[in-house]
Design a protein around this motif. Structure first.
Motif, PDB file in Angstrom:
ATOM      1  N   LEU A 254       0.803  -1.221   0.000  1.00 12.78           N
ATOM      2  CA  LEU A 254       0.000   0.000   0.000  1.00 12.78           C
ATOM      3  C   LEU A 254       0.842   1.280   0.000  1.00 12.78           C
ATOM      4  O   LEU A 254       0.487   2.245  -0.692  1.00 12.78           O
ATOM      5  CB  LEU A 254      -0.982  -0.012   1.171  1.00 12.78           C
ATOM      6  N   PRO A 255       1.977   1.368   0.745  1.00 14.34           N
ATOM      7  CA  PRO A 255       2.800   2.584   0.627  1.00 14.34           C
ATOM      8  C   PRO A 255       3.334   2.797  -0.791  1.00 14.34           C
ATOM      9  O   PRO A 255       3.439   3.946  -1.253  1.00 14.34           O
ATOM     10  CB  PRO A 255       3.946   2.325   1.621  1.00 14.34           C
ATOM     11  N   GLU A 258       0.444   4.072  -2.853  1.00 19.28           N
ATOM     12  CA  GLU A 258       0.161   5.467  -2.512  1.00 19.28           C
ATOM     13  C   GLU A 258       1.208   6.407  -3.122  1.00 19.28           C
ATOM     14  O   GLU A 258       0.888   7.527  -3.541  1.00 19.28           O
ATOM     15  CB  GLU A 258       0.122   5.623  -0.991  1.00 19.28           C
ATOM     16  N   ARG A 261       0.226   6.979  -6.633  1.00 20.69           N
ATOM     17  CA  ARG A 261      -0.956   7.851  -6.674  1.00 20.69           C
ATOM     18  C   ARG A 261      -0.543   9.310  -6.469  1.00 20.69           C
ATOM     19  O   ARG A 261      -1.018  10.207  -7.183  1.00 20.69           O
ATOM     20  CB  ARG A 261      -1.956   7.413  -5.609  1.00 20.69           C
ATOM     21  N   ALA A 262       0.353   9.546  -5.503  1.00 19.26           N
ATOM     22  CA  ALA A 262       0.821  10.913  -5.250  1.00 19.26           C
ATOM     23  C   ALA A 262       1.576  11.455  -6.457  1.00 19.26           C
ATOM     24  O   ALA A 262       1.432  12.635  -6.823  1.00 19.26           O
ATOM     25  CB  ALA A 262       1.706  10.925  -4.004  1.00 19.26           C
ATOM     26  N   LEU A 292      -4.722   2.583 -11.194  1.00 24.75           N
ATOM     27  CA  LEU A 292      -5.291   3.816 -10.638  1.00 24.75           C
ATOM     28  C   LEU A 292      -6.327   4.439 -11.569  1.00 24.75           C
ATOM     29  O   LEU A 292      -7.195   5.209 -11.126  1.00 24.75           O
ATOM     30  CB  LEU A 292      -4.171   4.825 -10.364  1.00 24.75           C
ATOM     31  N   ASP A 306      -8.045  -0.005  -2.537  1.00 25.33           N
ATOM     32  CA  ASP A 306      -6.636  -0.313  -2.274  1.00 25.33           C
ATOM     33  C   ASP A 306      -6.432  -1.814  -2.086  1.00 25.33           C
ATOM     34  O   ASP A 306      -5.426  -2.375  -2.530  1.00 25.33           O
ATOM     35  CB  ASP A 306      -6.148   0.437  -1.029  1.00 25.33           C
TER      36      ASP A 306
END
Length: 520
Positions: A254-255, A258, A261-262, A292, A306
């Motif tokens: 998940l990190p 993310e 995504r960022a 995404l 997620d």
């Protein structure tokens, strides 16, 4: 005594009546019947499970095929499973009637509360089409695959350096190569999945989490095939283990999701792609980037959660690492055991490549003997001896057999590739069979025309990664043979015995003596 006999009769008569009804059922007006198999009782299933474990399924099926013919049925509780060892029946089922067999049976992983929104588990429908089309067009299309050529070159160096260090430290014991293969494949697939070149500790953590999950699925979930409503309570500890292993994967994934995504958000705000890159460790494209953007049209156009993305990433890593590692080890074991074939391959590589520089992917495409070696490895040692199971969406009649609606159907990959009626000397490693004039010349691994070998499956659920799997195997086999001469360790000869894990691996992992070619 009379009371006991009466009680026994009351218990047995319903089973006998149901058994007779079962034998008479499943027959169509054309006379097709459910494929034969061992005696089964309603609710209990095939009685042979009283003496055999599902872990011994393949040798058990070999005996059943010898007794009943090339298509047999087994029952686990009330579930009917059909196994096909005949290539013509397989072609009729998977190609000619493919749409009716494109669904998946319920997975035991559903007990863990997981969504079926993955390419391997989703039923044949809009969600599956969307996910597969996304993978094929946005990550596995040749134009996308070329973007990762620098990643493959980097992994080539990682693998060659690791093997060189171990060969210098290990003589004369030789090098146990499978861990180096597995680490290299994880480096490459993690980068393709998450778009980030991670350090060794991070890659190994992901690799360990993936392998723990695979071993759990392979060894601990088969009990849930029998009366899952009961076994899920009897084996609660196993389910807790499954939940814990999935949580560990998501803690790692998940990190990374993310972070992509960022990055995507920064680019969409006008920061620019260049500003979103971090030195040379971040790649411009990744599988996560495509996830995404997905919207599920049959679920109101929602985005993937997620958890769903983490499951798809796990599927991507599994499909590209464990199977490739297994196939690579089998091929190199055969080259160690057959030095003449290894020498022929090295001569082709030497004649095709330009000097001492690394092998390029363009050069790999010009090596027919290399391709023959890889195909022969996949024929003789397919990483999986079964395809992922199919489910009949309706009653189907094929070659005089009835495949009833809801039945689980599987196909014997190894049996077809080793069939002595179709292949000359099928137990021998003979790459020349795939060259002009050989009995495997022009073989179609997709099975669209006919099935002679099907290491990637066949039909609508054929492995989406067939092309990139062949590229990776051909590229890394060429690299390994160009960099090293592979020799047997005296007193520790290559053993080609098989063992079932998540894939069919070498029971005794390959240990080889590696001599750098530059020293020859």
């Amino acid at each position: 005594m009379e009371a006991w006999l009466l009680l026994l009769a009351c218990l047995l008569i319903p089973f006998v009546v149901l058994l007779i009804a079962q034998r008479g059922a499943g027959k169509t007006k054309n006379g097709s019947r459910i494929p034969p198999g061992p005696l089964a009782l309603p609710v209990l299933g095939s009685l042979l499970w009283l003496r055999h474990s599902s872990a011994d399924l393949e040798p058990l099926l070999t005996r059943l095929f010898a007794r009943h013919g090339p298509v047999v049925s087994l029952r686990a509780g009330s579930r009917l499973s059909i196994y096909v060892a005949d290539r013509r029946v397989a072609h009729a089922a998977l190609v000619e009637r493919g749409a009716a067999l494109a669904d998946r049976p319920p997975a035991t992983r559903a007990l863990l509360g997981e969504s079926d929104n993955t390419i391997s588990r989703a039923n044949y429908g809009p969600a599956w089409r969307l996910l597969r089309r996304n993978l094929v067009s946005e990550t596995l299309h040749p134009s996308r695959v070329r973007l990762f050529a620098p990643a493959r070159s980097w992994v080539r160096g990682v693998l060659a350096d690791k093997l060189l260090r171990e060969s210098e430290q290990a003589p004369p014991r030789g090098v146990m190569v499978v861990e180096a293969f597995r680490y290299a494949m994880f480096c490459l697939l993690v980068l393709m999945c998450f778009g980030e070149r991670l350090d060794e500790a991070a890659v190994r953590a992901i690799g360990a989490a993936q392998r723990d999950w695979l071993m759990y699925v392979a060894r601990k979930t088969s009990v849930f095939l029998f009366w899952p409503a009961v076994t899920k309570h009897l084996f609660r500890g196993r389910l807790k283990t499954g939940f814990a292993l999935r949580r560990r994967q998501k803690e790692l994934f998940l990190p990374l999701i993310e972070a992509r995504r960022a990055r995507k958000d920064r680019i969409s705000r006008g920061a620019g792609a260049a500003a979103a890159l971090k030195a040379d460790t971040t790649f411009e494209h990744s599988y996560v980037d495509t996830l995404l953007d997905i919207k599920l049209p049959d679920e109101g156009g929602r985005a993937l959660t997620d958890d769903e993305m983490a499951n798809l990433c796990s599927e991507f890593l599994t499909a590209g690492t464990d199977t490739t590692t297994t196939a690579l080890q089998w091929i190199m074991a055969e080259l160690v055991k057959n030095p003449r074939i290894q020498e022929n391959l090295y001569n082709e590589i030497k004649a095709t490549t330009s000097g001492p520089e690394e092998v390029t992917e363009e050069e790999v495409n010009k090596m027919p003997y290399l391709k023959a070696v890889v195909l022969e490895g996949l024929r003789k040692h397919p990483p999986g001896h079964f395809v992922l199971a199919h489910k009949a969406a309706e009653d189907i009649e094929i070659s005089g057999y009835l495949f009833p609606k809801g039945a689980t159907v599987n196909f014997m990959i190894a049996d077809m590739g080793r069939d002595e009626r179709e292949w000359q000397k099928p137990t021998e490693f003979v790459p020349e069979r795939f060259l002009p004039g050989g009995d495997g010349e022009g073989v179609d691994v997709t099975g669209s025309r006919e099935i002679r070998m099907m290491p990637f499956g066949v039909g609508r659920r054929i492995c989406a990664g067939l092309g990139i799997a062949m590229l990776h195997l051909e590229y890394f086999v060429a690299v390994l043979v160009k960099e090293f001469e592979w020799k047997e360790v005296p007193g520790d000869e290559v053993d080609l015995a098989e063992k079932t894990e998540f894939t069919i691996v070498m029971a005794k992992p390959l240990r080889a003596r590696l001599v750098p070619r530059s020293r020859n």
